[in-house]
Design a protein around this motif. Structure first.
Motif, PDB file in Angstrom:
ATOM      1  N   GLN A   1       0.830  -1.203   0.000  1.00 48.65           N
ATOM      2  CA  GLN A   1       0.000   0.000   0.000  1.00 48.65           C
ATOM      3  C   GLN A   1       0.863   1.251   0.000  1.00 48.65           C
ATOM      4  N   GLU A   2       1.931   1.232   0.773  1.00 53.27           N
ATOM      5  CA  GLU A   2       2.812   2.401   0.857  1.00 53.27           C
ATOM      6  C   GLU A   2       3.490   2.683  -0.472  1.00 53.27           C
ATOM      7  N   ARG A   3       3.838   1.650  -1.215  1.00 49.64           N
ATOM      8  CA  ARG A   3       4.462   1.859  -2.527  1.00 49.64           C
ATOM      9  C   ARG A   3       3.448   2.428  -3.518  1.00 49.64           C
ATOM     10  N   ILE A   4       2.191   2.069  -3.385  1.00 45.41           N
ATOM     11  CA  ILE A   4       1.158   2.613  -4.267  1.00 45.41           C
ATOM     12  C   ILE A   4       0.909   4.079  -3.965  1.00 45.41           C
ATOM     13  N   ILE A   5       0.859   4.431  -2.686  1.00 43.79           N
ATOM     14  CA  ILE A   5       0.595   5.825  -2.291  1.00 43.79           C
ATOM     15  C   ILE A   5       1.854   6.670  -2.371  1.00 43.79           C
ATOM     16  N   GLY A   6       3.002   6.102  -2.009  1.00 41.20           N
ATOM     17  CA  GLY A   6       4.265   6.853  -2.006  1.00 41.20           C
ATOM     18  C   GLY A   6       4.593   7.457  -0.658  1.00 41.20           C
ATOM     19  N   ARG A   7       3.877   7.028   0.384  1.00 42.92           N
ATOM     20  CA  ARG A   7       4.103   7.538   1.732  1.00 42.92           C
ATOM     21  C   ARG A   7       3.982   6.408   2.742  1.00 42.92           C
ATOM     22  N   LYS A   8       4.573   6.602   3.919  1.00 36.32           N
ATOM     23  CA  LYS A   8       4.386   5.680   5.023  1.00 36.32           C
ATOM     24  C   LYS A   8       2.961   5.808   5.548  1.00 36.32           C
ATOM     25  N   LYS A   9       2.351   4.695   5.875  1.00 38.82           N
ATOM     26  CA  LYS A   9       0.951   4.720   6.272  1.00 38.82           C
ATOM     27  C   LYS A   9       0.760   5.340   7.642  1.00 38.82           C
ATOM     28  N   LEU A  10       1.593   4.985   8.603  1.00 35.78           N
ATOM     29  CA  LEU A  10       1.426   5.495   9.966  1.00 35.78           C
ATOM     30  C   LEU A  10       1.937   6.918  10.106  1.00 35.78           C
ATOM     31  N   SER A  11       3.167   7.175   9.676  1.00 33.14           N
ATOM     32  CA  SER A  11       3.803   8.473   9.920  1.00 33.14           C
ATOM     33  C   SER A  11       3.479   9.513   8.862  1.00 33.14           C
ATOM     34  N   ASP A  12       3.019   9.112   7.680  1.00 29.68           N
ATOM     35  CA  ASP A  12       2.739   9.999   6.555  1.00 29.68           C
ATOM     36  C   ASP A  12       4.007  10.571   5.933  1.00 29.68           C
ATOM     37  N   VAL A  13       5.164  10.055   6.294  1.00 31.19           N
ATOM     38  CA  VAL A  13       6.424  10.528   5.721  1.00 31.19           C
ATOM     39  C   VAL A  13       6.561   9.981   4.304  1.00 31.19           C
ATOM     40  N   GLU A  14       6.965  10.852   3.377  1.00 32.56           N
ATOM     41  CA  GLU A  14       7.114  10.457   1.990  1.00 32.56           C
ATOM     42  C   GLU A  14       8.246   9.454   1.835  1.00 32.56           C
ATOM     43  N   LEU A  15       8.043   8.445   0.998  1.00 28.47           N
ATOM     44  CA  LEU A  15       9.091   7.466   0.750  1.00 28.47           C
ATOM     45  C   LEU A  15      10.277   8.124   0.040  1.00 28.47           C
ATOM     46  N   ALA A  16      11.455   7.595   0.283  1.00 26.57           N
ATOM     47  CA  ALA A  16      12.661   8.113  -0.358  1.00 26.57           C
ATOM     48  C   ALA A  16      12.567   7.916  -1.862  1.00 26.57           C
ATOM     49  N   GLU A  17      13.203   8.812  -2.622  1.00 29.02           N
ATOM     50  CA  GLU A  17      13.123   8.771  -4.080  1.00 29.02           C
ATOM     51  C   GLU A  17      13.575   7.438  -4.651  1.00 29.02           C
ATOM     52  N   GLY A  18      14.549   6.814  -4.041  1.00 29.60           N
ATOM     53  CA  GLY A  18      15.029   5.533  -4.550  1.00 29.60           C
ATOM     54  C   GLY A  18      14.101   4.382  -4.260  1.00 29.60           C
ATOM     55  N   VAL A  19      13.121   4.614  -3.396  1.00 31.97           N
ATOM     56  CA  VAL A  19      12.180   3.567  -2.989  1.00 31.97           C
ATOM     57  C   VAL A  19      10.808   3.799  -3.602  1.00 31.97           C
ATOM     58  N   LYS A  20      10.400   5.045  -3.699  1.00 29.63           N
ATOM     59  CA  LYS A  20       9.053   5.387  -4.173  1.00 29.63           C
ATOM     60  C   LYS A  20       8.936   5.141  -5.675  1.00 29.63           C
ATOM     61  N   PRO A  21       7.996   4.301  -6.102  1.00 35.36           N
ATOM     62  CA  PRO A  21       7.833   4.038  -7.541  1.00 35.36           C
ATOM     63  C   PRO A  21       7.365   5.280  -8.286  1.00 35.36           C
ATOM     64  N   SER A  22       7.718   5.372  -9.565  1.00 35.42           N
ATOM     65  CA  SER A  22       7.268   6.502 -10.377  1.00 35.42           C
ATOM     66  C   SER A  22       5.773   6.430 -10.653  1.00 35.42           C
ATOM     67  N   SER A  23       5.169   5.260 -10.412  1.00 36.11           N
ATOM     68  CA  SER A  23       3.725   5.097 -10.587  1.00 36.11           C
ATOM     69  C   SER A  23       2.953   5.367  -9.305  1.00 36.11           C
ATOM     70  N   SER A  24       3.624   5.799  -8.243  1.00 32.38           N
ATOM     71  CA  SER A  24       2.929   6.060  -6.981  1.00 32.38           C
ATOM     72  C   SER A  24       2.010   7.266  -7.117  1.00 32.38           C
ATOM     73  N   HIS A  25       0.991   7.280  -6.292  1.00 30.15           N
ATOM     74  CA  HIS A  25       0.018   8.371  -6.336  1.00 30.15           C
ATOM     75  C   HIS A  25       0.700   9.715  -6.097  1.00 30.15           C
ATOM     76  N   SER A  26       1.583   9.777  -5.115  1.00 33.93           N
ATOM     77  CA  SER A  26       2.234  11.058  -4.805  1.00 33.93           C
ATOM     78  C   SER A  26       3.165  11.499  -5.926  1.00 33.93           C
ATOM     79  N   SER A  27       3.794  10.574  -6.616  1.00 30.32           N
ATOM     80  CA  SER A  27       4.670  10.948  -7.737  1.00 30.32           C
ATOM     81  C   SER A  27       3.863  11.546  -8.881  1.00 30.32           C
ATOM     82  N   LEU A  28       2.765  10.890  -9.236  1.00 30.08           N
ATOM     83  CA  LEU A  28       2.001  11.306 -10.409  1.00 30.08           C
ATOM     84  C   LEU A  28       1.160  12.552 -10.159  1.00 30.08           C
ATOM     85  N   THR A  29       0.898  12.886  -8.912  1.00 29.81           N
ATOM     86  CA  THR A  29       0.115  14.091  -8.614  1.00 29.81           C
ATOM     87  C   THR A  29       1.005  15.269  -8.218  1.00 29.81           C
ATOM     88  N   THR A  30       2.299  15.118  -8.362  1.00 26.25           N
ATOM     89  CA  THR A  30       3.228  16.238  -8.174  1.00 26.25           C
ATOM     90  C   THR A  30       3.461  16.888  -9.539  1.00 26.25           C
TER      91      THR A  30
END
Length: 326
Positions: A200-229
């Motif tokens: 779920q976190e890879r799909i959204i691009g953030r940690k579920k509990l803390s809401d901290v954004e995943l690191a660029e090397g970890v966050k997929p380019s297809s994540s929700h946060s990537s595509l809405t930036t």
């Protein structure tokens, strides 16, 4: 906000605990149009009358008009970037446009105030309109959406919110106004809940509990946060979201009502293209494997002063070519 910009509607008010979203079509005929126009002058008074019962609950109502609704009620001149909702995607993954001439976004920290104002507004409108969608939304825990992640983390605040949402020099005749896009999403919660938290976190691009954004090397380019930036000329372009959760557990309905304000439809439309088509095409938002948009509309929100003035406007035929969906 500069002193020469008209007072806006309650676009930048803080996120409330409750909201009612109403989308209506205007029935044909001059009497229906006259009834809707007359309400434009009365909305602020109705908000004050209902809101005085609980001033701390911050009752407000934002009124918006679609491209067809504007032409029916007010004609020319019209906002420069107002056009019908632009659809994106294909098959099961589509951002669809649905009917709607008038949007009422009612907010307060108490649902009873929202309900009372909605009832008063509908009494005034009577048979002049047909409500095609009505959603009663609520704040879900600590501003989370139905899939369990914090919603609106990157919302602009303070002066930045004003700059990103309100029209100024780009369309001076409509300064103080804003554009708003709405979509109603239904979620496949059984499918979503079958995923691991890490998936779920890879799909959204953030940690579920803390809401901290995943690191660029970890966050997929297809994540929700990537595509809405969205960036333009090297600067991030933001929108103001006032999303709300809604649902009927007994009917298996779990949803998110997306509502985004901006000074132009362009950044929101770019987000939708990125999500539904992909950036690049095919690299779409994997959240859409579990969420389906069932409504869509674009509306213009005039300034508070213009809203009152529109009650007495003599509509002139519009020749605006942007009304084509393109």
């Amino acid at each position: 906000m500069p002193t020469d910009v008209p007072e806006p509607q309650a676009v930048c008010d803080p996120i409330s605990r409750s909201a009612i979203f109403m989308v209506a079509t205007i029935k044909a005929g001059p009497e229906s149009a006259s009834t809707v126009c007359a309400l434009c002058a009365d909305v602020a008074g109705l908000v004050r009358a209902v809101g005085t019962r609980a001033p701390a609950a911050n009752l407000s109502c934002v009124c918006g008009f679609s491209s067809d609704g504007w032409d029916t009620l007010f004609g020319a001149p019209r906002p420069a970037n107002l056009h019908p909702f632009r659809e994106f995607g294909e098959g099961q993954r589509r951002a669809i446009g649905t009917p709607g001439d008038l949007l009422l976004h009612i907010r307060a920290d108490h649902m009873d105030l929202c309900f009372e104002l909605a009832a008063q507004l509908m009494e005034r409108l009577g048979s002049a309109v047909s409500v095609v969608d009505e959603v009663h939304g609520f704040r879900y825990f600590d501003l989370r959406d139905m899939v369990g992640f914090v919603d609106g983390t990157e919302n602009p605040r303070g002066r930045e919110a004003v700059d990103f949402t309100l029209i100024s020099d780009q369309d001076p005749a409509f300064a103080g106004g804003s554009y708003v896009m709405v979509q109603k999403y239904l979620h496949d919660m059984a499918g979503w809940d079958s995923l691991s938290v890490e998936a779920q976190e890879r799909i959204i691009g953030r940690k579920k509990l803390s809401d901290v954004e995943l690191a660029e090397g970890v966050k997929p380019s297809s994540s929700h946060s990537s595509l809405t930036t969205i960036e333009k000329d090297g600067q991030e372009v933001k929108i103001l979201r006032h999303n709300m959760a809604f649902g009927r557990p007994g009917a298996g309905e779990f949803g998110t009502y997306f509502i985004g304000y901006a000074s132009s439809p362009e950044p929101i439309e770019q987000m939708l293209e990125n999500m539904f088509v992909g950036r690049p095409p095919g690299n779409y938002d994997r959240l859409l494997d579990y969420s389906r948009a069932i409504t869509g509309g674009l509306f213009f929100v005039p300034s508070a002063s213009m809203l009152e003035e529109l009650a007495d406007r003599d509509p002139q035929p519009s020749t605006n070519e942007s009304a084509a969906t393109g």
